[in-house]
Scaffold this motif. Structure first.
Motif, PDB file in Angstrom:
ATOM      1  N   ARG A   1       0.837  -1.203   0.000  1.00  0.00           N
ATOM      2  CA  ARG A   1       0.000   0.000   0.000  1.00  0.00           C
ATOM      3  C   ARG A   1       0.869   1.249   0.000  1.00  0.00           C
ATOM      4  O   ARG A   1       1.941   1.270   0.602  1.00  0.00           O
ATOM      5  CB  ARG A   1      -0.898   0.014   1.238  1.00  0.00           C
ATOM      6  CG  ARG A   1      -1.804   1.220   1.374  1.00  0.00           C
ATOM      7  CD  ARG A   1      -2.571   1.209   2.680  1.00  0.00           C
ATOM      8  NE  ARG A   1      -3.486   2.345   2.793  1.00  0.00           N
ATOM      9  CZ  ARG A   1      -3.117   3.550   3.201  1.00  0.00           C
ATOM     10  NH1 ARG A   1      -1.853   3.787   3.558  1.00  0.00           N
ATOM     11  NH2 ARG A   1      -4.010   4.536   3.271  1.00  0.00           N
TER      12      ARG A   1
ATOM     13  N   GLY B   1       0.355   5.377   0.833  1.00  0.00           N
ATOM     14  CA  GLY B   1      -0.513   6.424   1.336  1.00  0.00           C
ATOM     15  C   GLY B   1       0.034   7.797   0.990  1.00  0.00           C
ATOM     16  O   GLY B   1       1.226   8.062   1.171  1.00  0.00           O
TER      17      GLY B   1
ATOM     18  N   ASP C   1      -5.283   6.396   0.131  1.00  0.00           N
ATOM     19  CA  ASP C   1      -4.759   5.203  -0.522  1.00  0.00           C
ATOM     20  C   ASP C   1      -4.564   5.487  -2.007  1.00  0.00           C
ATOM     21  O   ASP C   1      -5.501   5.864  -2.707  1.00  0.00           O
ATOM     22  CB  ASP C   1      -5.721   4.033  -0.334  1.00  0.00           C
ATOM     23  CG  ASP C   1      -5.132   2.725  -0.834  1.00  0.00           C
ATOM     24  OD1 ASP C   1      -5.027   2.566  -2.062  1.00  0.00           O
ATOM     25  OD2 ASP C   1      -4.788   1.871  -0.004  1.00  0.00           O
TER      26      ASP C   1
ATOM     27  N   ARG D   1      -4.213   3.592  -4.498  1.00  0.00           N
ATOM     28  CA  ARG D   1      -4.998   2.752  -5.412  1.00  0.00           C
ATOM     29  C   ARG D   1      -6.496   2.973  -5.207  1.00  0.00           C
ATOM     30  O   ARG D   1      -7.242   3.215  -6.147  1.00  0.00           O
ATOM     31  CB  ARG D   1      -4.639   1.280  -5.217  1.00  0.00           C
ATOM     32  CG  ARG D   1      -3.185   0.968  -5.551  1.00  0.00           C
ATOM     33  CD  ARG D   1      -2.861  -0.501  -5.360  1.00  0.00           C
ATOM     34  NE  ARG D   1      -3.424  -1.344  -6.395  1.00  0.00           N
ATOM     35  CZ  ARG D   1      -3.249  -2.658  -6.460  1.00  0.00           C
ATOM     36  NH1 ARG D   1      -2.529  -3.279  -5.518  1.00  0.00           N
ATOM     37  NH2 ARG D   1      -3.773  -3.378  -7.431  1.00  0.00           N
ATOM     38  N   GLY D   2      -6.951   2.930  -3.985  1.00  0.00           N
ATOM     39  CA  GLY D   2      -8.379   3.041  -3.718  1.00  0.00           C
ATOM     40  C   GLY D   2      -8.923   4.450  -3.854  1.00  0.00           C
ATOM     41  O   GLY D   2     -10.110   4.645  -4.130  1.00  0.00           O
ATOM     42  N   GLN D   3      -8.069   5.464  -3.643  1.00  0.00           N
ATOM     43  CA  GLN D   3      -8.477   6.875  -3.756  1.00  0.00           C
ATOM     44  C   GLN D   3      -7.552   7.595  -4.736  1.00  0.00           C
ATOM     45  O   GLN D   3      -7.033   8.669  -4.454  1.00  0.00           O
ATOM     46  CB  GLN D   3      -8.436   7.531  -2.373  1.00  0.00           C
ATOM     47  CG  GLN D   3      -9.360   6.865  -1.352  1.00  0.00           C
ATOM     48  CD  GLN D   3      -9.058   7.302   0.063  1.00  0.00           C
ATOM     49  OE1 GLN D   3      -8.062   6.916   0.654  1.00  0.00           O
ATOM     50  NE2 GLN D   3      -9.930   8.128   0.623  1.00  0.00           N
ATOM     51  N   ARG D   4      -7.384   6.997  -5.883  1.00  0.00           N
ATOM     52  CA  ARG D   4      -6.359   7.414  -6.834  1.00  0.00           C
ATOM     53  C   ARG D   4      -6.467   8.881  -7.248  1.00  0.00           C
ATOM     54  O   ARG D   4      -5.493   9.620  -7.194  1.00  0.00           O
ATOM     55  CB  ARG D   4      -6.419   6.510  -8.066  1.00  0.00           C
ATOM     56  CG  ARG D   4      -5.391   6.839  -9.138  1.00  0.00           C
ATOM     57  CD  ARG D   4      -5.402   5.801 -10.234  1.00  0.00           C
ATOM     58  NE  ARG D   4      -4.506   6.153 -11.307  1.00  0.00           N
ATOM     59  CZ  ARG D   4      -4.238   5.361 -12.335  1.00  0.00           C
ATOM     60  NH1 ARG D   4      -4.807   4.176 -12.413  1.00  0.00           N
ATOM     61  NH2 ARG D   4      -3.414   5.760 -13.284  1.00  0.00           N
TER      62      ARG D   4
END
Length: 241
Positions: free
Chosen positions: A57, A59, A64, A66-69
């Motif tokens: 991961r 940050g 994140d 990847r999750g909150q690109r």
């Protein structure tokens, strides 16, 4: 702040990165160094979101990657090792396009372009087509794109490669000024003496792993060597028992 946690990446049978982890803090210049093949380029491309890691991961100020690109991308400015200018576009057009990708537009965008261009001394090239730009001029366009949206986190990949002495010094002064303004800066370079003089902390990669994460003085003390090239060799190529 940039937080890298257990990042791994393989290309078929080659493991380029193996559970890499470190933190680049705000108001600090963190140097990323290591020999050829250590994994620096792969890691930088993952941080740019050009590559996806196999695991781990990243940050960006708690977001994140990847999750909150999209939200994370707005908080980073990137100067890649290949500047990637469009030769038919002017410097202003290159910078404007980058700003539009970040959602800037209209008078706000044009004012910001003028501010960044003035800060970087681009008056003589701002409305010239990029074809034929010198390395120093190309660097200025790359820096303008990275700084345009005023990101709190900045990543510089081999920023002084091919520059003359004056341009290299100006770049280092700019980086120090950004640190003084509280920016988080990740500075990747193969010029170890420059990195040691500029960076507050060094993350040393070797064979895809972090083999040291300390200040330059701490690394000198740990190896018993003063010259940073010798320090790097001692860390990445320890003598056989």
């Amino acid at each position: 702040m940039i937080k890298v946690e257990n990042i791994s990446k393989s290309f078929q049978a080659v493991k380029a990165l193996d559970t890499v982890g470190f933190t680049a803090s705000d108001g600090c210049i963190t140097g990323l160094v290591g020999p050829n093949g250590a994994g620096k380029t792969t890691l930088m491309r993952i941080l740019y979101t050009v590559l996806a890691p196999d695991s781990g991961r990243i940050g960006i100020d708690g977001l994140d990657l990847r999750g909150q690109r999209r939200a994370a991308q707005r908080r980073i400015g990137i100067l890649p090792d290949t500047r990637g200018l469009y030769p038919r576009l002017t410097a202003r057009e290159q910078i404007r396009y980058h700003g539009q990708l970040h959602g800037w537009e209209g008078g706000r965008l044009e004012q910001r372009i003028d501010e960044v261009a003035a800060a970087l001394g681009m008056d003589d090239i701002i409305d010239r087509r990029s074809k034929g730009f010198s390395r120093g001029q190309t660097l200025k366009v790359g820096l303008a794109r990275a700084l345009l949206h005023d990101p709190p986190n900045l990543m510089f990949d081999e920023p002084t490669n091919g520059l003359d002495v004056a341009s290299s010094r100006a770049l280092r002064d700019l980086v120090r000024d950004l640190r003084a303004r509280g920016r988080c800066i990740l500075f990747c370079s193969h010029i170890i003496q420059e990195v040691a003089a500029l960076c507050d902390r060094l993350v040393v990669l070797s064979r895809g792993r972090v083999v040291a994460d300390a200040t330059p003085d701490e690394l000198r003390a740990a190896t018993g060597k003063d010259d940073m090239e010798e320090v790097l060799l001692a860390i990445t190529q320890p003598a056989a028992a």
